[in-house]
Design a protein around this motif. Structure first.
Motif, PDB file in Angstrom:
ATOM      1  N   LYS A  14      29.942  24.262  49.768  1.00  0.00           N
ATOM      2  CA  LYS A  14      31.047  23.440  49.263  1.00  0.00           C
ATOM      3  C   LYS A  14      32.377  24.195  49.258  1.00  0.00           C
ATOM      4  N   SER A  15      32.354  25.418  48.763  1.00  0.00           N
ATOM      5  CA  SER A  15      33.608  26.160  48.620  1.00  0.00           C
ATOM      6  C   SER A  15      34.202  26.569  49.971  1.00  0.00           C
ATOM      7  N   CYS A  16      33.490  26.333  51.063  1.00  0.00           N
ATOM      8  CA  CYS A  16      33.991  26.705  52.386  1.00  0.00           C
ATOM      9  C   CYS A  16      34.645  25.535  53.123  1.00  0.00           C
ATOM     10  N   LYS A  17      34.567  24.337  52.534  1.00  0.00           N
ATOM     11  CA  LYS A  17      35.062  23.137  53.215  1.00  0.00           C
ATOM     12  C   LYS A  17      36.553  23.232  53.541  1.00  0.00           C
ATOM     13  N   SER A  18      37.305  23.835  52.638  1.00  0.00           N
ATOM     14  CA  SER A  18      38.759  23.756  52.777  1.00  0.00           C
ATOM     15  C   SER A  18      39.375  25.018  53.381  1.00  0.00           C
ATOM     16  N   THR A  19      38.533  25.888  53.929  1.00  0.00           N
ATOM     17  CA  THR A  19      39.108  27.100  54.509  1.00  0.00           C
ATOM     18  C   THR A  19      38.767  27.232  55.991  1.00  0.00           C
ATOM     19  N   SER A  20      39.728  27.717  56.760  1.00  0.00           N
ATOM     20  CA  SER A  20      39.494  27.836  58.193  1.00  0.00           C
ATOM     21  C   SER A  20      38.646  29.064  58.524  1.00  0.00           C
ATOM     22  N   ALA A  21      38.493  29.967  57.550  1.00  0.00           N
ATOM     23  CA  ALA A  21      37.697  31.177  57.803  1.00  0.00           C
ATOM     24  C   ALA A  21      36.207  30.866  57.961  1.00  0.00           C
ATOM     25  N   SER A  22      35.800  29.647  57.588  1.00  0.00           N
ATOM     26  CA  SER A  22      34.374  29.312  57.662  1.00  0.00           C
ATOM     27  C   SER A  22      33.986  28.761  59.031  1.00  0.00           C
ATOM     28  N   PHE A  23      34.913  28.752  59.975  1.00  0.00           N
ATOM     29  CA  PHE A  23      34.629  28.267  61.323  1.00  0.00           C
ATOM     30  C   PHE A  23      35.283  29.189  62.347  1.00  0.00           C
ATOM     31  N   PRO A  24      34.626  29.543  63.443  1.00  0.00           N
ATOM     32  CA  PRO A  24      33.227  29.190  63.730  1.00  0.00           C
ATOM     33  C   PRO A  24      32.270  30.106  62.973  1.00  0.00           C
ATOM     34  N   LEU A  25      31.022  29.667  62.911  1.00  0.00           N
ATOM     35  CA  LEU A  25      29.981  30.547  62.377  1.00  0.00           C
ATOM     36  C   LEU A  25      29.708  31.628  63.426  1.00  0.00           C
ATOM     37  N   CYS A 104      28.593  32.860  58.034  1.00  0.00           N
ATOM     38  CA  CYS A 104      29.921  32.371  57.666  1.00  0.00           C
ATOM     39  C   CYS A 104      30.797  33.557  57.275  1.00  0.00           C
ATOM     40  N   ALA A 105      31.972  33.634  57.897  1.00  0.00           N
ATOM     41  CA  ALA A 105      32.871  34.759  57.621  1.00  0.00           C
ATOM     42  C   ALA A 105      33.554  34.610  56.264  1.00  0.00           C
ATOM     43  N   ASN A 106      33.517  33.408  55.703  1.00  0.00           N
ATOM     44  CA  ASN A 106      34.165  33.207  54.409  1.00  0.00           C
ATOM     45  C   ASN A 106      33.241  33.550  53.244  1.00  0.00           C
ATOM     46  N   CYS A 107      32.050  32.954  53.211  1.00  0.00           N
ATOM     47  CA  CYS A 107      31.166  33.150  52.051  1.00  0.00           C
ATOM     48  C   CYS A 107      30.022  34.107  52.356  1.00  0.00           C
ATOM     49  N   GLY A 108      29.819  34.432  53.617  1.00  0.00           N
ATOM     50  CA  GLY A 108      28.750  35.361  53.960  1.00  0.00           C
ATOM     51  C   GLY A 108      27.372  34.724  54.080  1.00  0.00           C
ATOM     52  N   HIS A 109      27.298  33.396  53.838  1.00  0.00           N
ATOM     53  CA  HIS A 109      25.988  32.747  53.933  1.00  0.00           C
ATOM     54  C   HIS A 109      25.451  32.869  55.355  1.00  0.00           C
ATOM     55  N   SER A 110      24.156  33.134  55.455  1.00  0.00           N
ATOM     56  CA  SER A 110      23.534  33.311  56.752  1.00  0.00           C
ATOM     57  C   SER A 110      22.527  32.183  56.991  1.00  0.00           C
ATOM     58  N   TYR A 111      22.733  31.434  58.054  1.00  0.00           N
ATOM     59  CA  TYR A 111      21.827  30.335  58.402  1.00  0.00           C
ATOM     60  C   TYR A 111      20.863  30.828  59.467  1.00  0.00           C
ATOM     61  N   LYS A 112      19.582  30.804  59.134  1.00  0.00           N
ATOM     62  CA  LYS A 112      18.567  31.296  60.065  1.00  0.00           C
ATOM     63  C   LYS A 112      18.305  30.289  61.193  1.00  0.00           C
ATOM     64  N   ILE A 113      18.074  30.821  62.379  1.00  0.00           N
ATOM     65  CA  ILE A 113      17.629  29.980  63.496  1.00  0.00           C
ATOM     66  C   ILE A 113      16.252  30.457  63.935  1.00  0.00           C
ATOM     67  N   LYS A 114      15.301  29.518  63.934  1.00  0.00           N
ATOM     68  CA  LYS A 114      13.946  29.847  64.392  1.00  0.00           C
ATOM     69  C   LYS A 114      13.515  28.813  65.414  1.00  0.00           C
ATOM     70  N   GLU A 115      12.984  29.266  66.528  1.00  0.00           N
ATOM     71  CA  GLU A 115      12.578  28.359  67.621  1.00  0.00           C
ATOM     72  C   GLU A 115      13.702  27.364  67.946  1.00  0.00           C
ATOM     73  N   GLY A 116      14.936  27.846  67.860  1.00  0.00           N
ATOM     74  CA  GLY A 116      16.072  26.998  68.215  1.00  0.00           C
ATOM     75  C   GLY A 116      16.559  26.091  67.098  1.00  0.00           C
ATOM     76  N   ILE A 117      15.812  26.030  65.990  1.00  0.00           N
ATOM     77  CA  ILE A 117      16.181  25.128  64.895  1.00  0.00           C
ATOM     78  C   ILE A 117      16.920  25.887  63.804  1.00  0.00           C
ATOM     79  N   ALA A 118      18.166  25.469  63.544  1.00  0.00           N
ATOM     80  CA  ALA A 118      18.953  26.117  62.490  1.00  0.00           C
ATOM     81  C   ALA A 118      18.592  25.510  61.145  1.00  0.00           C
TER      82      ALA A 118
END
Ligand SMILES: [Zn+2]
Lengths: 127, 215
Positions: A14-25, A104-118
């Motif tokens: 949520k807190s990353c919605k309004s910042t451009s630092a959260s894109f791209p992952l 995410c460069a803003n919050c540091g959250h890491s989204y795992k990708i396994k077998e191509g599925i994020a």
């Protein structure tokens, strides 16, 4: 996950919605695979104006691909340049991340990708 | 008759056994295929498009998007979101073309503004109405979903969501949440009043109200 999809994906926190630092992952420790897909000029021309070219350049360089032109080609330029068309098709639609993380460069959250599925499931307090 | 969405959240309902049952039942498959074709007809896409499949499950609808003939405006590419890892696993085994994401649509739609030409959803959005814990409300989930969907579609884009509302109140709650997010919304009902009745929420971004008989 296709690199095309990564060019549209944002951090879900949520807190990353309004910042451009959260894109791209940012891809981290990613394994890439290549899948052959018939190229479709109509599809690529449709998507071209919606690409975030600077994000795509960032992604390409982070994954070790050769540099892209400094700005997005126009439809006419792409029509006239077979090699660039082919390279873009390969990069966007045939190159997949099979394993790794998107960070995410803003919050540091890491989204795992396994077998191509994020995995974008978040704990409730981050939504 | 109890509905699965009244008992369990979808990630628990669609465990491995249920996921397998869902995708091997030819009756369910046939219904899903015909609803996907109907939704595509309502989307009326003229060119190969980038589509979001909301609650893509095992990719049955996605395969149809992939196989639309060039003469009919296809083939389309798609990104599918689903909360059930078991269903996505079946999609993987079936080697579908689209990109798959494990995600809860009630948490939002994590794409930048104007990403998609269109969105499609078959038998999924009624799940938004069951909150699985005290800290999340159906209203909050509906609002996060529709706000996110609205933003992720391009101007002039369209979404068609076939869904199974539990009752009129739920139907109104769902279409109301879509309108509140900014969509032009209409509800189209095929075979109304019969047991084969199918309800489609037709949503438009930045356009006039979609075809349909009103919500
Ligand atoms: Zn973030």
């Amino acid at each position: 996950m296709k690199l095309l999809t990564l060019n549209f994906l944002t951090c879900a926190v949520k807190s990353c919605k309004s910042t451009s630092a959260s894109f791209p992952l940012h891809p981290k420790d990613c394994e890439l695979v290549s899948d052959t897909l018939k190229s479709d000029p109509k599809l690529l021309f449709n998507i071209l104006p919606r690409l975030d070219w600077s994000a795509l350049s960032t992604t390409a360089s982070e994954l070790g691909f050769p540099g892209l032109p400094p700005s997005a080609p126009t439809k006419e330029e792409l029509e006239a340049n077979e090699k660039l068309f082919h390279d873009l098709h390969t990069l966007l639609l045939e190159t997949h991340i099979s394993e790794g993380s998107l960070v995410c460069a803003n919050c540091g959250h890491s989204y795992k990708i396994k077998e191509g599925i994020a995995n974008f499931l978040l704990p409730n307090h981050l939504v | 008759m109890s509905r699965p969405e009244d008992i369990l959240p979808p990630d628990l309902h669609y465990n491995d056994t249920e996921a397998k049952k869902y995708t091997t039942s030819s009756r369910i498959q046939n219904i899903q295929v015909s609803m996907t074709h109907r939704a595509l007809e309502l989307l009326d896409l003229q060119n190969p498009s980038m589509i979001l499949d909301v609650g893509c499950g095992s990719g049955l609808s996605g395969e149809i998007l992939t196989s639309v003939e060039p003469s009919e405006g296809g083939p389309h590419i798609w990104v599918g979101m689903d909360i059930s890892a078991s269903m996505l696993d079946v999609a993987l085994q079936r080697d579908v073309e689209g990109d798959l994401m494990l995600a809860d649509i009630g948490q939002g739609v994590p794409f930048r503004a104007g990403s998609f030409d269109a969105a499609i959803s078959i038998s999924a959005i009624q799940w938004l109405c069951n909150a699985d814990s005290s800290e999340v409300s159906p209203a909050g989930r509906l609002s996060r979903f529709f706000n996110g969907l609205y933003a992720s579609l391009k101007r002039g884009g369209r979404a068609v969501c076939q869904f199974y509302p539990k009752n009129d109140q739920q139907r109104t709650m769902i279409s109301g949440a879509a309108i509140k997010a900014g969509f032009g919304a209409g509800i189209l009902e095929d075979d109304p009043g019969t047991k084969n009745s199918k309800i489609y929420l037709v949503l438009t971004v930045g356009g006039s109200a979609a075809e349909g008989n009103g919500g």
